[in-house]
Design a protein around this motif. Structure first.
Motif, PDB file in Angstrom:
ATOM      1  N   MET A 135      51.148  42.334  43.008  1.00 26.65           N
ATOM      2  CA  MET A 135      52.054  42.339  41.862  1.00 26.65           C
ATOM      3  C   MET A 135      53.039  43.500  41.940  1.00 26.65           C
ATOM      4  N   THR A 136      52.564  44.682  42.354  1.00 28.78           N
ATOM      5  CA  THR A 136      53.435  45.853  42.403  1.00 28.78           C
ATOM      6  C   THR A 136      54.443  45.787  43.546  1.00 28.78           C
ATOM      7  N   GLU A 137      54.194  44.929  44.524  1.00 27.44           N
ATOM      8  CA  GLU A 137      55.191  44.740  45.580  1.00 27.44           C
ATOM      9  C   GLU A 137      56.445  44.071  45.014  1.00 27.44           C
ATOM     10  N   LEU A 139      55.124  48.455  37.411  1.00 36.22           N
ATOM     11  CA  LEU A 139      54.003  47.924  36.640  1.00 36.22           C
ATOM     12  C   LEU A 139      52.806  48.875  36.689  1.00 36.22           C
ATOM     13  N   LEU A 140      52.410  49.373  35.517  1.00 35.80           N
ATOM     14  CA  LEU A 140      51.249  50.268  35.425  1.00 35.80           C
ATOM     15  C   LEU A 140      49.961  49.462  35.515  1.00 35.80           C
ATOM     16  N   GLU A 184      47.228  49.843  33.800  1.00 37.12           N
ATOM     17  CA  GLU A 184      46.744  49.493  32.470  1.00 37.12           C
ATOM     18  C   GLU A 184      47.477  48.264  31.923  1.00 37.12           C
ATOM     19  N   ASP A 185      48.808  48.219  32.158  1.00 39.41           N
ATOM     20  CA  ASP A 185      49.585  47.069  31.678  1.00 39.41           C
ATOM     21  C   ASP A 185      49.271  45.810  32.490  1.00 39.41           C
ATOM     22  N   TYR A 186      49.006  46.006  33.774  1.00 41.63           N
ATOM     23  CA  TYR A 186      48.608  44.870  34.612  1.00 41.63           C
ATOM     24  C   TYR A 186      47.324  44.252  34.086  1.00 41.63           C
ATOM     25  N   MET A 187      46.335  45.094  33.794  1.00 39.99           N
ATOM     26  CA  MET A 187      45.046  44.613  33.298  1.00 39.99           C
ATOM     27  C   MET A 187      45.215  43.893  31.954  1.00 39.99           C
ATOM     28  N   ALA A 188      46.003  44.515  31.084  1.00 47.01           N
ATOM     29  CA  ALA A 188      46.206  43.922  29.764  1.00 47.01           C
ATOM     30  C   ALA A 188      46.934  42.578  29.870  1.00 47.01           C
ATOM     31  N   ALA A 189      47.945  42.520  30.742  1.00 50.64           N
ATOM     32  CA  ALA A 189      48.716  41.292  30.909  1.00 50.64           C
ATOM     33  C   ALA A 189      47.849  40.165  31.459  1.00 50.64           C
ATOM     34  N   LYS A 190      47.013  40.479  32.469  1.00 47.19           N
ATOM     35  CA  LYS A 190      46.144  39.458  33.050  1.00 47.19           C
ATOM     36  C   LYS A 190      45.117  38.976  32.028  1.00 47.19           C
ATOM     37  N   ALA A 191      44.577  39.921  31.280  1.00 46.72           N
ATOM     38  CA  ALA A 191      43.576  39.566  30.259  1.00 46.72           C
ATOM     39  C   ALA A 191      44.195  38.673  29.179  1.00 46.72           C
ATOM     40  N   LEU A 192      45.410  39.059  28.742  1.00 52.07           N
ATOM     41  CA  LEU A 192      46.069  38.298  27.690  1.00 52.07           C
ATOM     42  C   LEU A 192      46.486  36.907  28.188  1.00 52.07           C
ATOM     43  N   SER A 193      46.992  36.831  29.409  1.00 52.11           N
ATOM     44  CA  SER A 193      47.413  35.545  29.978  1.00 52.11           C
ATOM     45  C   SER A 193      46.233  34.590  30.097  1.00 52.11           C
ATOM     46  N   GLU A 194      45.110  35.106  30.599  1.00 51.59           N
ATOM     47  CA  GLU A 194      43.931  34.259  30.777  1.00 51.59           C
ATOM     48  C   GLU A 194      43.390  33.802  29.426  1.00 51.59           C
ATOM     49  N   LEU A 195      43.378  34.709  28.450  1.00 48.91           N
ATOM     50  CA  LEU A 195      42.890  34.357  27.125  1.00 48.91           C
ATOM     51  C   LEU A 195      43.779  33.283  26.485  1.00 48.91           C
ATOM     52  N   ALA A 196      45.108  33.425  26.654  1.00 48.75           N
ATOM     53  CA  ALA A 196      46.035  32.459  26.066  1.00 48.75           C
ATOM     54  C   ALA A 196      45.864  31.070  26.669  1.00 48.75           C
TER      55      ALA A 196
END
Length: 480
Positions: A36-38, A43-44, A46-58
């Motif tokens: 992802m960072t490539e 992208l931090l 912490e934000d990567y983790m939050a984004a993946k968690a939120l996307s999967e939950l949605a």
């Protein structure tokens, strides 16, 4: 009580991250984060983790994707949540009850209604947490390269954005829309279309679908609404209901006053704003930056968009503004010409043919009937003066008596060179030819007697003649 800023992600999202980590190994996440960072080196973790968690939950709980405009809440409440940079249910869940209660002091937010709405959909607000970091679900979905952090922090830092004009949050709220239109869309003198220019008509060929000077504006409007409808359908967005009726035939313009042109433009702006409400960025540009930009900059930004539907929609939106401004300039110029003509009609020399037609009209109609017709005409056109009314009626009467006067120059047997010269002097129909004298034609054709003889022969074929006069006279157009 003020809101103390925190650099920590909100409590609700922290819980989702914890649940997400249980389902995925560190090695798996680190590998994915590296990929992802490539593409997005800002992208931090912490934000990567939050984004993946939120996307999967949605994906598992689709309610979180619900647009704020589709919430089962009062419209005023949805407008207020939108001001807080809440675009989806996923954004709303990142606000704590305390935060919403704080903002309910200045906004029309009923926290109990919001809580009940979420409970009915299987969610509950967290109670504590003030000013924590939040991520924008729309930015995550769009893969925004500037980071996923929500702009909600802006309203925490500057609460005046909630009650004032905020360019970053497009709205159909009357106060916001009027302010935006006044600052960025309104062009000089456009309000003249409501009064001074309301009934000014540009010259077009009647009975066809060739709109001449109106064409570009009407075409851009038609294409825009087609693109708007397609975009809303593709993204399942609610469409504006008050769509303009775009003229299809030149005869439609006879019933159209120019205030309707302004109404068409404003409806297009409203439709565009309804789309902007569902966006967080335009390419790599913020919504506010795009809305504030000049047309040339907007077009340049549009060229970088990947989504064809949005790109086309925004380009057509910009074209409407440009074409409208050009049309307005044409109408202003025509109005000035008409005013100049009117002054010359009142104080100048009427061409001999038109003088004859006025005399013929007055002989064939009773004075009382003419006066009655004038009084009725003034109701529709308060600025109409008597002599102008007479000349218009005389030309209409002449065309009724001699239908050949309505013949278009392009339909005559004159050669193309003569036709082009006549068109360049706004001579479109035989009735226009009749209002020019032999002297004017010799001046027009640089003393080329062959061209003037061709015009004389054409008139003879209709049983008409070319008039002589030693001065330049003024003319009138066949009434629109």
């Amino acid at each position: 009580m003020g809101l103390e800023q925190s650099h920590r992600i909100n409590v609700w999202l922290q819980r989702q991250i914890s649940n997400f980590r249980i389902l995925h190994t560190s090695a798996e996440l680190r590998k994915d984060y590296k990929l992802m960072t490539e593409k997005n080196n800002s992208l931090l973790w912490e934000d990567y983790m939050a984004a993946k968690a939120l996307s999967e939950l949605a994906e598992n709980r689709p309610f979180l994707k619900t647009s704020v405009w589709d919430f089962d809440l009062p419209e005023t409440c949805k407008e207020c949540l939108y001001k807080l940079y809440i675009d989806t249910a996923a954004d709303l869940m990142q606000f704590s009850q305390k935060e919403l209660e704080y903002f309910s002091k200045t906004l029309e937010i009923n926290v109990e209604e919001i809580k009940n709405y979420l409970i009915n959909n299987g969610f509950r607000l967290t109670f504590n947490g003030i000013g924590s970091r939040k991520l924008s679900y729309l930015k995550i979905v769009a893969g925004y390269k500037g980071g996923y952090e929500s702009d909600a922090k802006k309203v925490f830092d500057n609460p005046s954005l909630l009650t004032g004009f905020n360019i970053d949050r497009p709205s159909l709220d009357t106060a916001w829309f009027d302010e935006y239109y006044k600052r960025y869309i309104e062009v000089k003198d456009e309000n003249l279309l409501l009064n001074k220019l309301k009934k000014t008509k540009l010259r077009i060929k009647d009975g066809s679908n060739d709109f001449g000077p109106y064409h570009d504006f009407f075409h851009a409007e038609t294409e825009f609404w087609d693109a708007y409808w397609a975009y809303c359908t593709r993204h399942e967005l609610e469409k504006e209901k008050d769509l303009p009726r775009i003229p299809q035939y030149t005869t439609d313009l006879k019933r159209l006053t120019n205030d309707y042109l302004l109404s068409m433009k404003k409806k297009s702006v409203r439709a565009a704003i309804s789309i902007f409400r569902h966006l967080t960025v335009v390419g790599s540009c913020s919504i506010g930056t795009f809305l504030e930009a000049e047309d040339e900059v907007k077009l340049d930004l549009c060229e970088r968009l990947n989504e064809d539907g949005l790109q086309l929609l925004l380009i057509l939106y910009i074209e409407i503004g440009i074409d409208f401004e050009h049309l307005l300039l044409d109408l202003k110029e025509k109005h000035e010409i008409d005013n100049d003509t009117d002054r010359r009609v009142l104080y100048g020399t009427i061409n001999p043919w038109l003088r004859e037609q006025i005399e013929a009209y007055r002989k064939s109609h009773k004075d009382d009937d003419i006066r009655t017709a004038y009084e009725k005409a003034v109701i529709e056109r308060p600025d109409l003066v008597w002599i102008i009314f007479l000349r218009e009626q005389a030309i209409q009467y002449a065309c009724q008596m001699y239908p050949c006067l309505s013949t278009y120059v392009e339909d005559t047997n004159l050669n193309d060179e003569i036709k082009n010269t006549l068109y360049n002097h706004d001579i479109i129909q035989v009735v226009d030819i009749m209002q020019h004298t032999d002297k004017e034609y010799y001046d027009m054709f640089n003393d080329d007697y062959i061209s003037v003889n061709s015009i004389e022969d054409l008139l003879k074929s209709y049983g008409l003649k070319l008039y002589s006069d030693g001065v330049v006279t003024y003319k009138d157009l066949l009434p629109f």
